[in-house]
Design a protein around this motif. Structure first.
Motif, PDB file in Angstrom:
ATOM      1  N   MET A 207      45.732  43.723  52.051  1.00 63.55           N
ATOM      2  CA  MET A 207      46.293  43.724  50.698  1.00 63.55           C
ATOM      3  C   MET A 207      47.800  43.512  50.810  1.00 63.55           C
ATOM      4  O   MET A 207      48.425  43.971  51.760  1.00 63.55           O
ATOM      5  CB  MET A 207      45.984  45.097  50.072  1.00 63.55           C
ATOM      6  CG  MET A 207      46.340  45.273  48.656  1.00 63.55           C
ATOM      7  SD  MET A 207      45.737  46.923  48.142  1.00 63.55           S
ATOM      8  CE  MET A 207      46.429  47.023  46.531  1.00 63.55           C
TER       9      MET A 207
ATOM     10  N   ALA B 299      36.231  43.277  51.301  1.00 61.52           N
ATOM     11  CA  ALA B 299      35.220  42.240  51.488  1.00 61.52           C
ATOM     12  C   ALA B 299      35.562  41.267  52.610  1.00 61.52           C
ATOM     13  O   ALA B 299      34.694  40.886  53.391  1.00 61.52           O
ATOM     14  CB  ALA B 299      35.012  41.474  50.186  1.00 61.52           C
ATOM     15  N   THR B 300      36.829  40.864  52.690  1.00 64.26           N
ATOM     16  CA  THR B 300      37.198  39.821  53.649  1.00 64.26           C
ATOM     17  C   THR B 300      37.953  40.336  54.866  1.00 64.26           C
ATOM     18  O   THR B 300      38.041  39.641  55.873  1.00 64.26           O
ATOM     19  CB  THR B 300      38.072  38.750  52.978  1.00 64.26           C
ATOM     20  OG1 THR B 300      39.309  39.344  52.573  1.00 64.26           O
ATOM     21  CG2 THR B 300      37.364  38.143  51.781  1.00 64.26           C
TER      22      THR B 300
ATOM     23  N   LEU C 230      41.548  44.166  42.200  1.00 60.93           N
ATOM     24  CA  LEU C 230      40.974  42.940  42.748  1.00 60.93           C
ATOM     25  C   LEU C 230      41.427  42.710  44.185  1.00 60.93           C
ATOM     26  O   LEU C 230      40.636  42.342  45.051  1.00 60.93           O
ATOM     27  CB  LEU C 230      41.356  41.750  41.872  1.00 60.93           C
ATOM     28  CG  LEU C 230      40.761  40.406  42.250  1.00 60.93           C
ATOM     29  CD1 LEU C 230      39.240  40.471  42.206  1.00 60.93           C
ATOM     30  CD2 LEU C 230      41.269  39.330  41.316  1.00 60.93           C
ATOM     31  N   SER C 231      42.695  42.970  44.450  1.00 59.03           N
ATOM     32  CA  SER C 231      43.222  42.790  45.798  1.00 59.03           C
ATOM     33  C   SER C 231      42.598  43.775  46.778  1.00 59.03           C
ATOM     34  O   SER C 231      42.308  43.432  47.920  1.00 59.03           O
ATOM     35  CB  SER C 231      44.746  42.952  45.782  1.00 59.03           C
ATOM     36  OG  SER C 231      45.282  42.717  47.045  1.00 59.03           O
TER      37      SER C 231
ATOM     38  N   ARG D 251      39.108  42.599  47.528  1.00 60.06           N
ATOM     39  CA  ARG D 251      39.198  41.452  48.437  1.00 60.06           C
ATOM     40  C   ARG D 251      39.478  41.922  49.870  1.00 60.06           C
ATOM     41  O   ARG D 251      38.933  41.387  50.828  1.00 60.06           O
ATOM     42  CB  ARG D 251      40.287  40.506  47.963  1.00 60.06           C
ATOM     43  CG  ARG D 251      40.300  39.183  48.707  1.00 60.06           C
ATOM     44  CD  ARG D 251      41.328  38.222  48.144  1.00 60.06           C
ATOM     45  NE  ARG D 251      41.029  37.914  46.749  1.00 60.06           N
ATOM     46  CZ  ARG D 251      41.917  37.968  45.760  1.00 60.06           C
ATOM     47  NH1 ARG D 251      43.162  38.305  45.998  1.00 60.06           N
ATOM     48  NH2 ARG D 251      41.567  37.673  44.532  1.00 60.06           N
ATOM     49  N   GLU D 252      40.316  42.943  50.004  1.00 62.19           N
ATOM     50  CA  GLU D 252      40.629  43.475  51.336  1.00 62.19           C
ATOM     51  C   GLU D 252      39.379  44.044  52.003  1.00 62.19           C
ATOM     52  O   GLU D 252      39.122  43.800  53.184  1.00 62.19           O
ATOM     53  CB  GLU D 252      41.700  44.556  51.220  1.00 62.19           C
ATOM     54  CG  GLU D 252      42.092  45.175  52.545  1.00 62.19           C
ATOM     55  CD  GLU D 252      43.149  46.251  52.392  1.00 62.19           C
ATOM     56  OE1 GLU D 252      43.953  46.401  53.329  1.00 62.19           O
ATOM     57  OE2 GLU D 252      43.177  46.953  51.363  1.00 62.19           O
TER      58      GLU D 252
END
Length: 96
Positions: free
Chosen positions: A59, A54-55, A47-48, A51-52
């Motif tokens: 991480m 995508a945003t 998940l992290s 997220r890294e």
């Protein structure tokens, strides 16, 4: 605030391993990779990492390091011949 989660070892799948050893087949490299993927997923590394990407927010270094350790343990275990029957035990994997 980051919440911590306990990652269980092979206790939940001990019965499956006993069935496999009775048939004369030991664990395979795929079994080791699946255990590594389970541990990575349970720790929040996947998940992290998503997220890294995508945003762009980096991480956490501790999760990156844990991911490297789990990958190393999986690679090392999968190269053993034979792979230990208790490869899911926490002793083979990095502590969280």
């Amino acid at each position: 605030m980051r919440m911590f989660e306990v990652i269980e070892g092979g206790r939940g799948q001990a019965v499956q391993m006993d069935d496999r050893s009775e048939k004369g087949r030991g664990p395979s490299r795929d079994d080791v990779r699946q255990e590594a993927a389970r541990r990575l997923s349970a720790s929040g590394c996947h998940l992290s990492r998503i997220r890294e990407f995508a945003t762009g927010a980096p991480m956490l270094a501790s999760l990156k390091y844990l991911s490297l350790q789990i990958d190393f343990a999986a690679e090392t275990l999968s190269r053993l011949d034979p792979i230990p029957e208790d490869f899911r035990a926490d002793g083979y994997w990095p502590a969280v």
